[in-house]
Design an enzyme around this catalytic site. Structure first.
Site, mmCIF file in Angstrom:
data_model
loop_
_atom_site.group_PDB
_atom_site.id
_atom_site.type_symbol
_atom_site.label_atom_id
_atom_site.label_comp_id
_atom_site.label_asym_id
_atom_site.label_seq_id
_atom_site.Cartn_x
_atom_site.Cartn_y
_atom_site.Cartn_z
ATOM 1 N N ASP A 1 -0.046 -32.615 12.577
ATOM 2 C CA ASP A 1 -0.909 -31.604 11.954
ATOM 3 C C ASP A 1 -2.066 -32.262 11.220
ATOM 4 O OD1 ASP A 1 1.635 -29.162 10.989
ATOM 5 O OD2 ASP A 1 0.916 -29.914 12.919
ATOM 6 N N TYR B 1 -4.699 -33.347 13.581
ATOM 7 C CA TYR B 1 -5.398 -32.156 14.043
ATOM 8 C C TYR B 1 -6.408 -31.708 12.975
ATOM 9 C CZ TYR B 1 -6.197 -27.319 15.514
ATOM 10 O OH TYR B 1 -6.782 -26.140 15.889
ATOM 11 N N ASP B 2 -5.953 -31.654 11.735
ATOM 12 C CA ASP B 2 -6.832 -31.217 10.645
ATOM 13 C C ASP B 2 -8.064 -32.112 10.538
ATOM 14 O OD1 ASP B 2 -5.256 -29.126 10.045
ATOM 15 O OD2 ASP B 2 -4.203 -30.096 8.378
ATOM 16 N N SER C 1 1.351 2.816 32.582
ATOM 17 C CA SER C 1 2.624 2.591 31.912
ATOM 18 C C SER C 1 3.686 2.340 32.985
ATOM 19 C CB SER C 1 2.986 3.772 31.033
ATOM 20 O OG SER C 1 2.871 4.952 31.771
ATOM 21 N N GLU D 1 10.805 -10.227 34.101
ATOM 22 C CA GLU D 1 10.175 -10.737 32.871
ATOM 23 C C GLU D 1 10.780 -10.053 31.650
ATOM 24 O OE1 GLU D 1 6.002 -9.829 33.267
ATOM 25 O OE2 GLU D 1 5.896 -10.811 35.210
ATOM 26 N N LYS E 1 10.496 -7.838 28.420
ATOM 27 C CA LYS E 1 9.569 -6.790 27.984
ATOM 28 C C LYS E 1 9.292 -7.009 26.498
ATOM 29 C CE LYS E 1 8.755 -1.866 28.550
ATOM 30 N NZ LYS E 1 8.339 -1.496 27.216
ATOM 31 N N ASP F 1 8.017 -6.676 22.881
ATOM 32 C CA ASP F 1 7.776 -5.471 22.095
ATOM 33 C C ASP F 1 6.564 -5.659 21.191
ATOM 34 O OD1 ASP F 1 8.189 -2.924 21.393
ATOM 35 O OD2 ASP F 1 9.897 -3.298 20.075
ATOM 36 N N ARG G 1 -4.881 -0.850 24.792
ATOM 37 C CA ARG G 1 -4.617 0.049 25.914
ATOM 38 C C ARG G 1 -5.195 1.433 25.637
ATOM 39 N NH1 ARG G 1 -0.535 3.663 27.356
ATOM 40 N NH2 ARG G 1 -0.311 3.781 29.593
ATOM 41 N N GLU H 1 0.572 -8.939 26.351
ATOM 42 C CA GLU H 1 1.118 -8.337 25.137
ATOM 43 C C GLU H 1 0.768 -9.186 23.920
ATOM 44 O OE1 GLU H 1 2.553 -5.604 26.053
ATOM 45 O OE2 GLU H 1 3.865 -4.917 24.423
ATOM 46 N N TYR I 1 0.676 -11.185 31.350
ATOM 47 C CA TYR I 1 1.632 -10.801 32.383
ATOM 48 C C TYR I 1 1.033 -10.029 33.561
ATOM 49 C CZ TYR I 1 1.784 -6.625 29.372
ATOM 50 O OH TYR I 1 1.461 -5.553 28.594
ATOM 51 N N LYS J 1 9.169 -6.628 38.666
ATOM 52 C CA LYS J 1 7.982 -6.372 39.484
ATOM 53 C C LYS J 1 8.180 -6.888 40.899
ATOM 54 C CE LYS J 1 5.233 -7.047 35.343
ATOM 55 N NZ LYS J 1 4.331 -7.904 34.574
ATOM 56 N N LYS K 1 15.475 -0.721 30.078
ATOM 57 C CA LYS K 1 15.494 -0.670 28.624
ATOM 58 C C LYS K 1 16.904 -0.935 28.114
ATOM 59 C CE LYS K 1 12.498 1.029 26.250
ATOM 60 N NZ LYS K 1 11.349 1.832 26.038
ATOM 61 N N CYS L 1 11.522 25.399 -3.519
ATOM 62 C CA CYS L 1 10.816 24.169 -3.176
ATOM 63 C C CYS L 1 11.135 23.088 -4.207
ATOM 64 C CB CYS L 1 9.309 24.441 -3.132
ATOM 65 S SG CYS L 1 8.348 22.925 -2.979
ATOM 66 N N CYS M 1 7.535 22.495 -6.237
ATOM 67 C CA CYS M 1 6.874 23.501 -7.081
ATOM 68 C C CYS M 1 7.788 24.658 -7.446
ATOM 69 C CB CYS M 1 5.625 24.022 -6.389
ATOM 70 S SG CYS M 1 6.012 25.061 -4.969
ATOM 71 N N CYS N 1 7.762 26.150 2.280
ATOM 72 C CA CYS N 1 7.180 26.482 0.988
ATOM 73 C C CYS N 1 5.792 27.043 1.282
ATOM 74 C CB CYS N 1 7.064 25.227 0.116
ATOM 75 S SG CYS N 1 6.055 25.501 -1.350
ATOM 76 N N CYS O 1 0.946 23.827 -3.619
ATOM 77 C CA CYS O 1 2.114 22.982 -3.904
ATOM 78 C C CYS O 1 1.734 21.513 -3.726
ATOM 79 C CB CYS O 1 3.254 23.349 -2.966
ATOM 80 S SG CYS O 1 4.623 22.192 -3.043
HETATM 81 S S1 IVH Z 1 3.587 -4.989 33.090
HETATM 82 C C1 IVH Z 1 1.886 -1.571 35.515
HETATM 83 N N1 IVH Z 1 5.040 -6.799 31.870
HETATM 84 O O1 IVH Z 1 5.435 -2.503 28.284
HETATM 85 C C2 IVH Z 1 2.552 -2.670 34.761
HETATM 86 N N2 IVH Z 1 4.404 -4.866 30.632
HETATM 87 O O2 IVH Z 1 6.190 0.286 28.903
HETATM 88 C C3 IVH Z 1 1.911 -2.931 33.455
HETATM 89 N N3 IVH Z 1 5.162 -4.871 28.301
HETATM 90 O O3 IVH Z 1 2.218 -1.089 28.310
HETATM 91 C C4 IVH Z 1 2.688 -3.640 32.470
HETATM 92 N N4 IVH Z 1 6.167 -6.825 28.358
HETATM 93 O O4 IVH Z 1 2.629 -3.099 26.788
HETATM 94 C C5 IVH Z 1 4.422 -5.604 31.761
HETATM 95 N N5 IVH Z 1 6.292 -8.504 30.931
HETATM 96 C C6 IVH Z 1 5.672 -7.329 30.805
HETATM 97 C C7 IVH Z 1 5.665 -6.599 29.592
HETATM 98 C C8 IVH Z 1 5.025 -5.350 29.553
HETATM 99 C C9 IVH Z 1 5.851 -5.777 27.596
HETATM 100 C C10 IVH Z 1 4.695 -3.572 27.757
HETATM 101 C C11 IVH Z 1 3.260 -3.247 28.036
HETATM 102 C C12 IVH Z 1 3.264 -1.918 28.729
HETATM 103 C C13 IVH Z 1 4.600 -1.363 28.354
HETATM 104 C C14 IVH Z 1 5.091 -0.387 29.388
#
Ligand code: IVH
Length: 684
Positions: A33, A36-37, A82, A114, A116, A118, A137, A175, A227, A291, A315, A409, A412, A427, A432
């Protein structure tokens, strides 16, 4: 001499970028570090001495950044779709069966699995290997431009590697997320100064990305995984796997846990493995994304509604926890609705500590017979909002009593009234203070007056300190008033005042929505604004005219009419206008390409959902109607169009498809570059 400095600066930037990539993307730093600095300080000093050499993509420009005012909207070159969800192995098998059915028995394909992540989806546009725009998005068609904020995220390269092999236009989707440790640290710091906590890392990431001051975003330790691709001017791969490899080659971070799976059984195994292992990851995931690997098959597979058929998410089941109900409180909401809230013995659940949950209404509470002292099982709906899903009656202590709904209520004390057919207690006192808080929160909310930085906590102190008693009082606030509130710093006070000032320019439809008239959401408000064109005309509209408007029925008409007959409401509206709120009608047209044309839409479209296409028509000056008649100019027909198509043909109405529709839009905007690849292949 000057050239020497320029050379040294370029050399330092190159080195720093390489080390950023090694550190943030590869997690394999080569230097300490401190080393780098040293490089970083040398670059900073040189740039200070020779400001003419400072460029926006210099690593030194990541940290600060000019505050932006609101966010510009970006129309995505191809929609950000989506994904449909599955929740178990059988549903995954059904997904695979559909893929197999569409592709036929002889087509070979495999999957990429992959994590997902969050966080929130982002689209990064690189032109000639340089980051030019970053957009959220949004609704999938248009998003917020958040480029200055995204530039502060260290794992997002400002310049791509291997410049010569990067296509001229290269849009990457991925993401933005907040690692769990950063999330915990951020909330601890916020708790220490009494700021409201973020509910989960996703909200924290979203909140941090939507800050108007990018220097704060820079402190939030966000990260990024790529992704998918959006618009790309030249193909870089035939398979999704190779696309991800190309991303890595260009210096983009790709999640290290991507895996290929030859068949659905292997997919299921990988999903189950991560369900068990997800707790060990340094960031949160809410499932897996599967995919089809071969990009050329994606077009054949097509879309359903707004999700592609070549992709599915798996999910994870929501985590559950058992806890005790310590008390049941009563909350008063925006429209006076009174809701019961269970207060729990605090319990850890899916990354946060849960202390309370709404019980929705008193009938629901009675149906579950939730009592103070009960042990209940809670779960997070969509991993965010805690819900009681079960009462352990076998663990119920002796002498508990069923809960009795209040008659007055809690704020009030006015008598509560039950909705005629509904389940809610309300109410009805417009003054209120309990409803005031909620109405102000809604008024200032993102989709209404959008007064950034005026959130629930601030509103709470504004109301309880007596500074704000109605909407108009917000506009009378002075910086000194805010500074008199505890824990509010000079800079935040200025930001708040300028956010309030800016909100004066919100258009009429948002203003009407913000008033919180019962039953009137943004859509009805837009109908009113478009039809009447001014606030005065809406206030004075008679009930018969209101009733005849398409989209406003008798119930809404009555509610609108009643609202504007109440002198107390009119008084506040006058005060708002006197304070400078404009409430002016502006038509938000993107173009006039479809001016005066009436469209009927039927069948399934590939790139638009029903509401997206309707918005696109309206944004470009056209009208949308639900049935075909001789007044229809165009029938926009998607896949599986039925009786409307037949009727249009009979009446001689021009029938167009999605491609022709897009051409009509583009014809009005010669300057806008047309996406080179609009169809399915690389969409995300
Ligand atoms: S692919 C048409 N890959 O999940 C495919 N999405 O519920 C487009 N997300 O809006 C998305 N990890 O924000 C893809 N490895 C991943 C992901 C991913 C998280 C999110 C993304 C998307 C949402 C869909």
């Amino acid at each position: 001499m000057k050239e020497d400095f320029a050379k040294r600066i370029e050399h330092l930037r190159h080195d720093i970028r390489r080390h950023d990539h090694l550190y943030y993307v590869m997690a394999q730093p080569e230097i300490s570090d401190q080393q780098y600095d040293r490089l970083f300080t040398e670059l900073k000093d040189l740039e200070k001495a020779h400001p003419e050499f400072v460029t926006p993509d210099s690593p030194t420009q990541r940290v600060a950044g000019q505050p932006t005012h609101g966010f510009a909207q970006v129309r995505h070159s191809s929609p950000m779709l989506s994904i449909d969800n599955t929740y178990n192995a059988d549903e995954l098998r059904a997904f695979d069966a559909r893929v197999r059915k569409i592709l036929g028995p002889n087509t070979e394909y495999d999957y990429v699995v992959e994590l997902k992540i969050d966080g929130l989806a982002i689209s990064l546009r690189y032109e000639n290997a340089r980051l030019v725009t970053a957009a959220t998005r949004g609704d999938g068609v248009t998003g917020d431009e958040v480029t200055p904020n995204v530039r502060t995220i260290k794992s997002v390269p400002l310049v791509l590697h291997e410049k010569k092999s990067v296509p001229e236009i290269f849009e990457v989707r991925g993401e933005i997320y907040m690692p769990t440790s950063s999330f915990t640290a951020l909330n601890q710091a916020r708790a220490a100064v009494g700021e409201p906590l973020f509910a989960n890392p996703r909200n924290a990431a979203a909140g941090s990305l939507k800050l108007l001051d990018s220097s704060i975003t820079a402190t939030r330790k966000l990260a990024f995984f790529a992704y998918a691709a959006g618009e790309i001017s030249e193909e870089v791969a035939d398979t999704h796997w190779d696309l991800l490899q190309a991303f890595k080659k260009f210096g983009l971070p790709v999640n290290p846990h991507i895996e290929k799976a030859a068949d659905i059984d292997s997919v299921i195994k990988i999903c189950e493995k991560w369900d068990a292992k997800r707790k060990d990851l340094p960031y949160q995931i809410d499932g897996m994304v599967i995919k089809v690997n071969q990009l050329n098959l994606r077009e054949t597979l097509g879309f359903t509604g707004r999700a592609p058929r070549w992709c599915i998410s798996y999910k994870f089941a929501a985590e559950q926890a058992a806890t005790k109900v310590l008390s049941i409180e009563v909350n008063v909401g925006k429209s006076g609705i009174v809701t019961p809230v269970a207060i729990f013995d605090p319990v850890a659940l899916a990354g946060t500590t849960v202390k309370r949950a709404s019980l929705h209404n008193f009938e629901e509470l009675a149906r579950h017979d939730i009592r103070v002292g009960d042990t209940v099982i809670i779960e997070k709906a969509g991993e965010i909002i805690p819900q009681v899903i079960e009462v352990k009656t076998d663990l119920r202590p002796a002498h508990t009593k069923p809960y009795k709904p209040p008659q007055n209520c809690p704020v009030c004390s006015s008598e509560l009234v039950k909705d005629p057919q509904g389940v809610y207690l309300r109410c009805l006192n417009t003054d209120c203070l309990g409803t005031l808080n909620e109405r102000l929160i809604y008024f200032a909310g993102r989709d209404q007056m959008d007064i950034r930085s005026v959130g629930p906590a601030l509103i709470d102190s504004l109301v309880s300190s007596g500074l704000v008693n109605n909407f108009a009082d917000l506009y009378k606030l002075k910086k000194e008033d805010l500074l008199s509130l505890e824990r509010l710093a000079e800079k935040s006070a200025s930001n708040i005042i300028s956010a309030i000032e800016q909100s004066k320019h919100q258009p009429l439809s948002r203003f009407i929505t913000a008033l919180g008239i019962r039953h009137i959401g943004s859509q009805s408000a837009e109908i009113l604004a478009n039809h009447f064109g001014s606030l005065d005309a809406i206030i004075n509209a008679d009930i018969e005219t209101l009733e005849t408007l398409e989209g406003i029925g008798p119930i809404l008409a009555k509610s609108i009419h009643q609202y504007f007959r109440d002198p107390a409401n009119i008084k506040v509206i006058h005060q708002l206008l006197a304070a400078g709120v404009q409430a002016k009608h502006t038509s938000q047209k993107a173009s006039s390409a479809l001016e005066g044309k009436t469209f009927v839409v039927t069948g399934t479209l590939q790139d638009f959902s029903r509401s997206e296409i309707e918005q696109a028509i309206k944004d470009n000056g056209g009208k949308v109607s639900s049935s075909v008649s001789k007044n229809t100019d165009y029938l926009l027909a998607g896949a599986e169009a039925g009786s409307k198509l037949q009727k249009a043909t009979e009446l001689g109405v021009t029938v167009i498809d999605e491609e022709e529709f897009k051409k009509m839009l583009a014809s009005d905007k010669p300057k806008q570059k047309k996406p080179l690849r609009e169809k399915g292949l690389f969409d995300a």
